[in-house]
Motif scaffolding. Structure first.
Motif, PDB file in Angstrom:
ATOM      1  N   GLY A 140      49.713  63.685  63.479  1.00 22.14           N
ATOM      2  CA  GLY A 140      48.318  63.474  63.149  1.00 22.14           C
ATOM      3  C   GLY A 140      47.915  62.006  63.184  1.00 22.14           C
ATOM      4  N   TRP A 141      48.810  61.164  62.692  1.00 20.50           N
ATOM      5  CA  TRP A 141      48.505  59.730  62.670  1.00 20.50           C
ATOM      6  C   TRP A 141      48.575  59.103  64.044  1.00 20.50           C
ATOM      7  N   LYS A 142      49.506  59.618  64.864  1.00 17.16           N
ATOM      8  CA  LYS A 142      49.577  59.141  66.246  1.00 17.16           C
ATOM      9  C   LYS A 142      48.261  59.411  66.947  1.00 17.16           C
ATOM     10  N   GLN A 143      47.765  60.631  66.720  1.00 16.85           N
ATOM     11  CA  GLN A 143      46.542  61.040  67.366  1.00 16.85           C
ATOM     12  C   GLN A 143      45.382  60.173  66.889  1.00 16.85           C
ATOM     13  N   ARG A 144      45.408  59.826  65.628  1.00 18.69           N
ATOM     14  CA  ARG A 144      44.373  58.989  65.046  1.00 18.69           C
ATOM     15  C   ARG A 144      44.430  57.576  65.633  1.00 18.69           C
ATOM     16  N   LEU A 157      31.269  57.366  76.731  1.00 16.23           N
ATOM     17  CA  LEU A 157      31.755  58.726  76.985  1.00 16.23           C
ATOM     18  C   LEU A 157      33.218  58.828  76.562  1.00 16.23           C
ATOM     19  N   LEU A 158      33.507  59.872  75.796  1.00 21.90           N
ATOM     20  CA  LEU A 158      34.896  60.124  75.403  1.00 21.90           C
ATOM     21  C   LEU A 158      35.417  61.307  76.189  1.00 21.90           C
ATOM     22  N   LEU A 159      36.584  61.131  76.798  1.00 19.33           N
ATOM     23  CA  LEU A 159      37.224  62.234  77.502  1.00 19.33           C
ATOM     24  C   LEU A 159      38.495  62.551  76.733  1.00 19.33           C
ATOM     25  N   LEU A 160      38.491  63.668  76.018  1.00 17.83           N
ATOM     26  CA  LEU A 160      39.603  63.973  75.117  1.00 17.83           C
ATOM     27  C   LEU A 160      40.331  65.220  75.619  1.00 17.83           C
ATOM     28  N   ASP A 161      41.571  65.031  76.031  1.00 22.30           N
ATOM     29  CA  ASP A 161      42.340  66.137  76.608  1.00 22.30           C
ATOM     30  C   ASP A 161      43.240  66.742  75.532  1.00 22.30           C
ATOM     31  N   GLU A 162      42.858  67.906  75.051  1.00 17.75           N
ATOM     32  CA  GLU A 162      43.569  68.592  73.968  1.00 17.75           C
ATOM     33  C   GLU A 162      43.958  67.631  72.848  1.00 17.75           C
ATOM     34  N   PRO A 163      42.974  66.994  72.251  1.00 11.93           N
ATOM     35  CA  PRO A 163      43.284  65.948  71.264  1.00 11.93           C
ATOM     36  C   PRO A 163      43.924  66.493  69.993  1.00 11.93           C
ATOM     37  N   THR A 164      43.711  67.755  69.692  1.00 13.85           N
ATOM     38  CA  THR A 164      44.191  68.259  68.401  1.00 13.85           C
ATOM     39  C   THR A 164      45.396  69.175  68.536  1.00 13.85           C
ATOM     40  N   ASP A 168      47.812  68.980  62.234  1.00 11.35           N
ATOM     41  CA  ASP A 168      47.586  69.905  61.112  1.00 11.35           C
ATOM     42  C   ASP A 168      46.081  70.059  60.814  1.00 11.35           C
ATOM     43  N   PRO A 169      45.715  71.150  60.115  1.00  9.14           N
ATOM     44  CA  PRO A 169      44.286  71.477  59.937  1.00  9.14           C
ATOM     45  C   PRO A 169      43.474  70.363  59.272  1.00  9.14           C
ATOM     46  N   LYS A 170      44.063  69.699  58.302  1.00 10.47           N
ATOM     47  CA  LYS A 170      43.344  68.624  57.625  1.00 10.47           C
ATOM     48  C   LYS A 170      43.019  67.494  58.613  1.00 10.47           C
ATOM     49  N   ALA A 171      44.037  67.112  59.404  1.00 13.12           N
ATOM     50  CA  ALA A 171      43.841  66.045  60.383  1.00 13.12           C
ATOM     51  C   ALA A 171      42.831  66.463  61.441  1.00 13.12           C
ATOM     52  N   ARG A 172      42.856  67.762  61.788  1.00  6.41           N
ATOM     53  CA  ARG A 172      41.895  68.254  62.776  1.00  6.41           C
ATOM     54  C   ARG A 172      40.475  68.146  62.243  1.00  6.41           C
ATOM     55  N   ARG A 173      40.317  68.509  60.971  1.00  6.38           N
ATOM     56  CA  ARG A 173      38.992  68.434  60.359  1.00  6.38           C
ATOM     57  C   ARG A 173      38.488  66.989  60.337  1.00  6.38           C
ATOM     58  N   ASP A 174      39.352  66.069  59.931  1.00  8.92           N
ATOM     59  CA  ASP A 174      38.986  64.647  59.917  1.00  8.92           C
ATOM     60  C   ASP A 174      38.595  64.178  61.307  1.00  8.92           C
ATOM     61  N   PHE A 175      39.357  64.647  62.275  1.00  9.44           N
ATOM     62  CA  PHE A 175      39.106  64.254  63.654  1.00  9.44           C
ATOM     63  C   PHE A 175      37.709  64.699  64.084  1.00  9.44           C
ATOM     64  N   TRP A 176      37.376  65.948  63.750  1.00 16.65           N
ATOM     65  CA  TRP A 176      36.060  66.460  64.152  1.00 16.65           C
ATOM     66  C   TRP A 176      34.932  65.754  63.410  1.00 16.65           C
ATOM     67  N   ASP A 177      35.184  65.379  62.164  1.00 14.45           N
ATOM     68  CA  ASP A 177      34.166  64.600  61.443  1.00 14.45           C
ATOM     69  C   ASP A 177      33.845  63.318  62.199  1.00 14.45           C
ATOM     70  N   GLU A 178      34.897  62.679  62.690  1.00 14.91           N
ATOM     71  CA  GLU A 178      34.739  61.435  63.444  1.00 14.91           C
ATOM     72  C   GLU A 178      33.960  61.688  64.746  1.00 14.91           C
ATOM     73  N   ILE A 179      34.266  62.793  65.416  1.00 11.21           N
ATOM     74  CA  ILE A 179      33.565  63.120  66.667  1.00 11.21           C
ATOM     75  C   ILE A 179      32.077  63.356  66.401  1.00 11.21           C
TER      76      ILE A 179
END
Lengths: 307, 380
Positions: A140-144, A157-164, A168-179
């Motif tokens: 999760g932190w690597k992805q961040r 423009l962001l091109l995100l290839d299977e970013p999540t 884990d679900p918490k990190a995914r939620r944080d990621f989407w908040d940022e998006i």
């Protein structure tokens, strides 16, 4: 009032590798500020398409612009304005978080690298890992960190290839908040994913299989365009019914979702008839809303039957 | 479009700085860079001998008697010497030997024939470029036998009495540059070229393939960075490594093997830049051709083997068949060995090494061109 110029506009874009077609005459339009979802099975051409957009691959034929620049001739003008997040972690595992970010900032020729990097780490909560090697971070932190790196130069423009994937679900939620936050600022994002809940978060989405665009639009539009009807059956050991149901006329697909079965077909009457003799004391049947996943499974099956 | 859109010094510096950090973190590679020169130096304390023939020889003859012609013909017939030039002055002869054009110079003094007949034991001077003792020792030792046997045949009839008693002529052998024939004198400077070739080609060969294998190339390619910036940014840090290795060898040569260093060290360091760059260019070219790190290492060895075998490091260059010499001439190590031995053992200056410099430059230009055109700006 004319609509603003699209961020991505491609038509008939084609790419093949050694005679094998990866993306077949794809036409697509992405509007500014949109979060555009990209779905499809593995090997459907999602990654190839994204790589063509950021200049990593040269398309074979077709036409296309990205941020108003030609995909074939002006990739050097596109590159400074996009943030690309590859499927695999592609920063340096033997550099620390701070070193990786500083490196990327310098590669993009940004001013005041030090303060920029500190700010970026602060904003994405990476500050406490600043001197840790990237290779020792969790998924999760690597992805961040990767996201922080591709946001440094404030891309349009962001091109995100299977970013999540594998996060884990918490990190995914944080990621989407940022998006969402970036989208509100006017940044466009193209995201490929296998997760249905993420697909439903996108403003619009496209479904690819075998290099071809099979459906595109908002989630509601995609469902409506599929012409599919779904019944759900709930009850004890409901999966025992599955194989029997598959053989009946009008029932095109049976998909288990936990303790329920989704039974779908294109003809509502035939579908209902097929379910008529199910024992109502044991099982509970009802017509229900068609989910995106039902649509995608159907698209996959039909397409798979053809080829 | 301005120049800066083709090359940005900041981007180049970012790549170079990153390479240094990664180098420092990679302990095994770092140890290899310092360890290889030391290990090789110990291993090659032994020399490999062989018996090269047809060594190019120049003749400076001031005598036109039948006896001097006999000596020259006998040298040719022995198989060890091949007369390639007749020179008119000592200066011309010296230049030939300094540049490595010839291995030997035979000086026949005036009145050689007349004094021989009078039984005055005239002198013949054979000067040898003995930097590589393996190349000259057999030829030198055969010379005396050959010359005396040949003259014995000529000394017939009224001159028969000269066959008896002391030898009719006085042979002076002058092995210059490495008079004691200490093989380490030859091996240690040569090792400098070998170690640089081995480590630099392998390490840079890995530099780009590693980025591709780990997926970081994908990230790099999606940024505005240009191929030339990546190449240069990856080459420069390893140039520094090359100089560190040279330092280790020179110090060991001086203090462990007591190799004399006659020539100019600054000159050696300066021209070494070209050789180091040529090897790095080769390594980078390999890394654009290889699909993974293993292939890159294999290619590096494919280059390394002919370099070590055909350059004159392992076997005396002139002892090799012509086809092998032709291959050897294309390799940077061949020319670099001549430069290093020339500067350190013969005290060569810039003018004398110039003929060896341009082939290295040419090699570098070709390697970089191939590397840059092969460097894939896209992933397909």
């Amino acid at each position: 009032m004319t609509s603003p110029a699209p961020v991505i506009e491609v038509s008939e874009l084609t790419k093949s590798f050694a005679g094998k077609i990866a993306v077949n005459r794809l036409s697509l339009r992405v509007e500014p500020g949109e979060i555009y979802g990209f779905l499809g099975p593995n090997g459907s051409g999602k990654t190839t398409f994204i790589r063509m957009l950021c200049g990593l691959l040269q398309p074979d034929s077709g036409r296309g612009t990205c941020l108003g620049h030609d995909l074939f001739r002006e990739s050097h003008l596109i590159k400074p304005q996009i943030g690309y997040l590859a499927q695999k972690f592609s920063l340096y595992e033997d550099l620390s978080v701070r070193e990786n970010l500083s490196f990327m900032a310098r590669i993009y020729g940004l001013p005041k690298v030090r303060t920029l990097v500190e700010e970026a780490m602060e904003r994405l909560g990476l500050a406490r890992f600043a001197d840790q090697l990237a290779g020792t971070l969790s998924g999760g932190w690597k992805q961040r960190l990767a996201l922080a790196a591709c946001l440094l130069h404030q891309p349009r423009l962001l091109l995100l290839d299977e970013p999540t994937a594998g996060v884990d679900p918490k990190a995914r939620r944080d990621f989407w908040d940022e998006i969402y936050r970036l989208s509100a600022e006017g940044v466009t994002a193209l995201i490929s994913t296998h997760y249905m809940d993420e697909a439903e978060r996108c403003h619009r989405l496209a479904y690819l299989a075998y290099g071809e665009l099979l459906a595109a639009g908002t989630a509601a539009q995609v469902v409506a365009a599929s012409g599919l009807f779904t019944w759900t059956i709930t009850g004890e050991n409901v999966h025992l019914l599955a194989s029997g149901l598959k053989k009946r006329p009008g029932i095109e697909q049976v998909a288990p979702f936990g303790t329920t079965l989704h039974v779908s077909g294109h003809d509502p009457d035939l579908l209902q008839a097929g379910l008529a003799d199910i024992d109502c004391r044991l099982y509970h049947c009802q017509a229900s809303a068609v989910s995106l996943e039902d649509v995608f499974i159907s698209l996959m099956q039909n397409r798979g039957g053809q080829s | 479009m301005s120049w800066t859109s083709f090359f940005s010094f900041r981007r180049f510096r970012a790549i170079a700085a990153k390479e240094f950090v990664q180098m420092r973190r990679d302990r095994v590679t770092f140890a290899m860079m310092i360890g290889i020169p030391i290990v090789q130096m110990v291993v090659f304390g032994f020399a490999i001998n062989s018996d090269p023939k047809h060594l190019p020889t120049a003749v400076l003859s001031a005598d036109h008697s039948v006896f001097s012609r006999t000596v020259v013909a006998a040298m040719q017939n022995s198989g060890y010497f091949k007369i390639v030039k007749n020179v008119a002055s000592q200066a011309e002869a010296d230049l030939l030997i300094e540049e490595g054009e010839v291995q030997f110079v035979l000086v026949i003094p005036p009145d050689f024939g007349r004094r021989l007949v009078r039984g005055e034991q005239p002198s013949l001077l054979l000067t040898a470029d003995a930097t590589d003792p393996a190349a000259t020792s057999n030829a030198l030792s055969s010379f005396r036998l050959v010359a005396e046997a040949a003259l014995a045949r000529d000394l017939s009839g009224p001159l028969t009495h000269l066959r008896r008693g002391p030898p009719p002529l006085n042979l002076i052998l002058h092995p210059s540059y490495n008079p004691e024939a200490i093989t380490q004198y030859n091996i240690v400077p040569g090792l400098m070229g070998v170690v640089l070739t081995m480590t630099l080609v392998i390490i840079t060969g890995l530099a780009i393939t590693r980025e591709r294998e780990r997926g970081t190339m994908e990230n790099l390619l999606s940024t505005p960075v240009k191929p030339f910036e990546v190449m240069l940014g990856k080459i420069i840090p390893y140039v520094v490594v090359g100089y560190v290795q040279m330092g280790v060898i020179i110090l060991a040569g001086l203090f462990v093997f007591r190799v004399p260093m006659i020539g100019s060290l600054p000159l050696l360091l300066a021209v070494s830049f070209l050789f180091i760059a040529a090897n790095l260019g080769m390594g980078l070219t390999f890394s654009t051709l290889a699909r993974n790190q293993l292939q890159a290492v294999q290619m590096a060895f494919f280059f390394f083997l002919p370099s070590i075998l055909l350059s004159g490091f392992m076997f005396p260059f002139r002892g090799m068949p012509v086809w092998a010499q032709m291959i050897g001439e294309t390799l940077p190590l061949t020319h670099y060995l001549r430069i290093v031995r020339g500067i350190l053992l013969k005290g060569n200056g810039f003018a004398q090494i110039l003929p060896q410099l341009w082939p290295i430059g040419l090699f570098l230009a070709v390697a970089l061109t191939v590397g840059l055109t092969r460097y894939r700006r896209t992933l397909d």
